[in-house]
Design a protein around this motif. Sequence first.
Motif, mmCIF file in Angstrom:
data_model
loop_
_atom_site.group_PDB
_atom_site.id
_atom_site.type_symbol
_atom_site.label_atom_id
_atom_site.label_comp_id
_atom_site.label_asym_id
_atom_site.label_seq_id
_atom_site.Cartn_x
_atom_site.Cartn_y
_atom_site.Cartn_z
ATOM 1 N N GLN A 25 -75.574 -17.658 -23.459
ATOM 2 C CA GLN A 25 -75.064 -18.264 -24.622
ATOM 3 C C GLN A 25 -75.310 -19.517 -24.780
ATOM 4 N N GLU A 75 -74.113 -13.298 -21.801
ATOM 5 C CA GLU A 75 -73.669 -12.585 -22.630
ATOM 6 C C GLU A 75 -73.538 -11.074 -22.227
ATOM 7 N N LYS A 77 -71.532 -7.146 -23.488
ATOM 8 C CA LYS A 77 -70.844 -6.470 -24.525
ATOM 9 C C LYS A 77 -69.161 -6.639 -24.401
ATOM 10 N N ASN A 80 -66.222 -12.213 -25.614
ATOM 11 C CA ASN A 80 -66.371 -13.408 -26.934
ATOM 12 C C ASN A 80 -66.068 -14.495 -26.407
ATOM 13 N N HIS A 81 -67.057 -15.409 -26.277
ATOM 14 C CA HIS A 81 -66.988 -16.889 -25.694
ATOM 15 C C HIS A 81 -66.758 -17.998 -26.601
ATOM 16 N N GLN A 82 -66.217 -17.346 -27.717
ATOM 17 C CA GLN A 82 -65.920 -18.595 -28.876
ATOM 18 C C GLN A 82 -64.535 -19.373 -28.261
ATOM 19 N N LYS A 114 -68.616 -21.339 -32.119
ATOM 20 C CA LYS A 114 -67.835 -20.768 -33.465
ATOM 21 C C LYS A 114 -68.537 -19.295 -33.637
ATOM 22 N N ASP A 115 -69.406 -18.932 -32.826
ATOM 23 C CA ASP A 115 -70.272 -17.714 -33.329
ATOM 24 C C ASP A 115 -70.584 -17.262 -31.889
ATOM 25 N N ASN A 116 -71.471 -16.342 -31.945
ATOM 26 C CA ASN A 116 -72.351 -15.594 -30.899
ATOM 27 C C ASN A 116 -73.621 -16.048 -30.702
#
Length: 136
Positions: A25, A75, A77, A80-82, A114-116
């Motif tokens: 990401q 990345e 499954k 979440n890296h936010q 803020k997102d993927n």
Amino acid sequence: MKNTILTALFLLITTFAFGQETKYQLSSHILDITKGQPAANVKIGLSKQEKSGKWIAVDEKQTDKNGRITDFLKEEKGVNHQGIYKLTYYTAPYFQALGQESFYPFIEVIFELKDNNHYHVPITLSAYGYSTYRGN
């Protein structure tokens, strides 16, 4: 029959090979604008800010010969890296290796995922200045 088996084998191999591509990401790049060239072998540390405000080290890598690191935040499954992150560019050793004095021993760039989507955070660098932006 032989061609059918070869075709099936080819499809299986290519599906497996391309289906296993790892994505990340976050990436970064350093361009030494004094030399007009990428800055190779610069250590970059990645940290994430906890809700308490404390910074936790996530990863640390060296730029490649093209001044890039392309594999921060794998990345996966369900992951979440936010959040708020900090990239620390350790520039003093880079300039010391060039026999140059510099003003910034390291540079910290703080940003929020803020997102993927993929985020690219490059810097342009000189011994007495730098600039950053969100790239792609």
